[in-house]
Design an enzyme around this catalytic site. Structure first.
Site, PDB file in Angstrom:
ATOM      1  N   HIS A 122       0.842  -1.198   0.000  1.00 18.34           N
ATOM      2  CA  HIS A 122       0.000   0.000   0.000  1.00 18.34           C
ATOM      3  C   HIS A 122       0.883   1.255   0.000  1.00 18.34           C
ATOM      4  O   HIS A 122       1.883   1.313   0.716  1.00 18.34           O
ATOM      5  CB  HIS A 122      -0.887  -0.020   1.251  1.00 18.34           C
ATOM      6  CG  HIS A 122      -2.013   0.954   1.199  1.00 18.34           C
ATOM      7  ND1 HIS A 122      -3.328   0.574   1.025  1.00 18.34           N
ATOM      8  CD2 HIS A 122      -2.042   2.304   1.306  1.00 18.34           C
ATOM      9  CE1 HIS A 122      -4.100   1.653   1.039  1.00 18.34           C
ATOM     10  NE2 HIS A 122      -3.332   2.711   1.199  1.00 18.34           N
ATOM     11  N   HIS A 151       2.668   4.166   1.078  1.00 22.22           N
ATOM     12  CA  HIS A 151       2.849   4.720   2.417  1.00 22.22           C
ATOM     13  C   HIS A 151       4.317   5.046   2.641  1.00 22.22           C
ATOM     14  O   HIS A 151       5.201   4.614   1.900  1.00 22.22           O
ATOM     15  CB  HIS A 151       2.381   3.736   3.490  1.00 22.22           C
ATOM     16  CG  HIS A 151       3.313   2.576   3.708  1.00 22.22           C
ATOM     17  ND1 HIS A 151       3.453   1.551   2.796  1.00 22.22           N
ATOM     18  CD2 HIS A 151       4.171   2.286   4.727  1.00 22.22           C
ATOM     19  CE1 HIS A 151       4.345   0.675   3.241  1.00 22.22           C
ATOM     20  NE2 HIS A 151       4.805   1.108   4.410  1.00 22.22           N
TER      21      HIS A 151
END
Length: 349
Positions: A180, A182
């Site tokens: 993801h 990040h």
């Protein structure tokens, strides 16, 4: 930018940064036990370097399937209870530094040791699992910049914190444990070796960063530039792909940037990331980290700048840090910096 604070079920803080007001945080339903980190720092007597020991991190989440991603909103394994978010920041469940660490004896076999007090946070750039920072709209990158700046100011105010480092690791080749989009922020209880070396160089040479920027802007390795920022491949680049993005004004950290500098940063940083992805026609594995002045002394010496680097040295090859680099910290770069700069200038994402 609208900031909203909440708590996860184990007491860790989560902060939402939204582009519109009105968030009402959802309660975390997981009922997690309190976090009990043990973060210890030992000082190498031969080099003086600080080495952090954190046995609990060996059990952290490792490349889960998309439906079990802890950074996607509202899922069964999610660290973010809300069903959607723009940018979310929360205390790392597996921190390298944490103020809740219990005291440790002052030495072990004659080696200095102390508790690794500080803080580690995860910065989620978007709730979309399938995208990347390079593909976000400029408005979202600007929100990320504001979040970095806000967290830098807040973490710098924690007693015992010596330096704040915001960074992103991207790509399995780099060693990411979550796909993801990040990054992370570390609030160190000591000044890192890289920062200590830069501070020493800056103390010995008045306006060192200004001189470096002036020389690079006049040379052949500029990738892109604007009114407030210049991105260039440094003359003594250590990595096959390495770009520095430096502020024209001498500012110590992200929190000190004005609105115009933040606006331009969002545009240029996204442009740089897109050029990096176009370099080999595939998403580039990279580390991108913000070098900021330490808390307290030295804030007049170190100028804010980003360092982005990749281990990819060709479309089908990566650079492994072997004997000379890993054993002696003596860098050997197989790719001329001037060539990389020319290719990045020509690349279009």
């Amino acid at each position: 930018m609208n900031r909203t604070r909440a708590r996860l079920s184990d007491g860790r803080e989560i902060v939402y940064y939204d582009e519109a007001p009105g968030r009402e945080p959802v309660a975390d339903p997981r009922g997690l036990p309190p976090v009990e980190p043990v973060c210890e720092v030992r000082r190498d007597p031969l080099t003086g370097d600080h080495v952090t020991i954190t046995g609990h991190r060996n059990t952290r989440t490792f490349l889960p399937p998309a439906d079990r991603c802890p950074l996607c909103p509202g899922g069964p394994a999610s660290e973010i209870p809300d069903p959607s978010y723009d940018v979310a920041v929360f205390e790392n469940r597996f921190p390298s530094f944490d103020a809740r660490t219990p005291p440790v004896p002052p030495s072990i076999d004659g080696v200095e040791r102390f508790r690794g007090a500080g803080r580690c946070e995860v910065v989620c750039f978007t709730d979309d699992h399938s995208t990347s920072m390079a593909l976000l709209p400029v408005s979202r990158v600007r929100t990320v910049v504001d979040a970095w700046a806000d967290r830098t100011a807040e973490l710098s105010a924690i007693p015992g914190v010596a330096q704040v480092f915001a960074f992103e690791n991207r790509g399995v080749e780099i060693g990411v444990t979550l796909h993801h989009p990040h990054g992370q922020i570390y609030a160190y209880p000591f000044r890192t070796p890289r920062t200590e070396r830069m501070l020493a160089s800056a103390a010995a040479t008045p306006d060192l960063f200004g001189d470096v920027l002036k020389a690079e802007r006049a040379g052949s390795r500029v990738v892109l530039s604007g009114e407030h920022w210049t991105a260039y491949v440094p003359a003594a680049a250590r990595w096959p792909v390495e770009v520095h993005l430096m502020a024209h004004r001498h500012v110590p950290d992200l929190a000190a940037l004005d609105a115009g500098e933040r606006d331009e940063l969002a545009v240029l940083y996204r442009d740089l990331l897109r050029r990096c992805d176009a370099l080999y026609g595939a998403p580039l594995p990279y580390v991108a980290g913000w070098h900021q002045a330490p808390v307290g002394e030295g804030r007049d010496l170190l100028r804010l700048h980003l360092e982005l680097f990749s281990i990819r040295r060709a479309a089908d090859k990566v650079k492994y840090l072997a004997g000379s680099e890993s054993g002696m910290a003596a860098w050997i770069n197989d790719v001329p910096p001037e060539d990389v700069a020319a290719r990045l200038r020509a690349a279009r994402g």
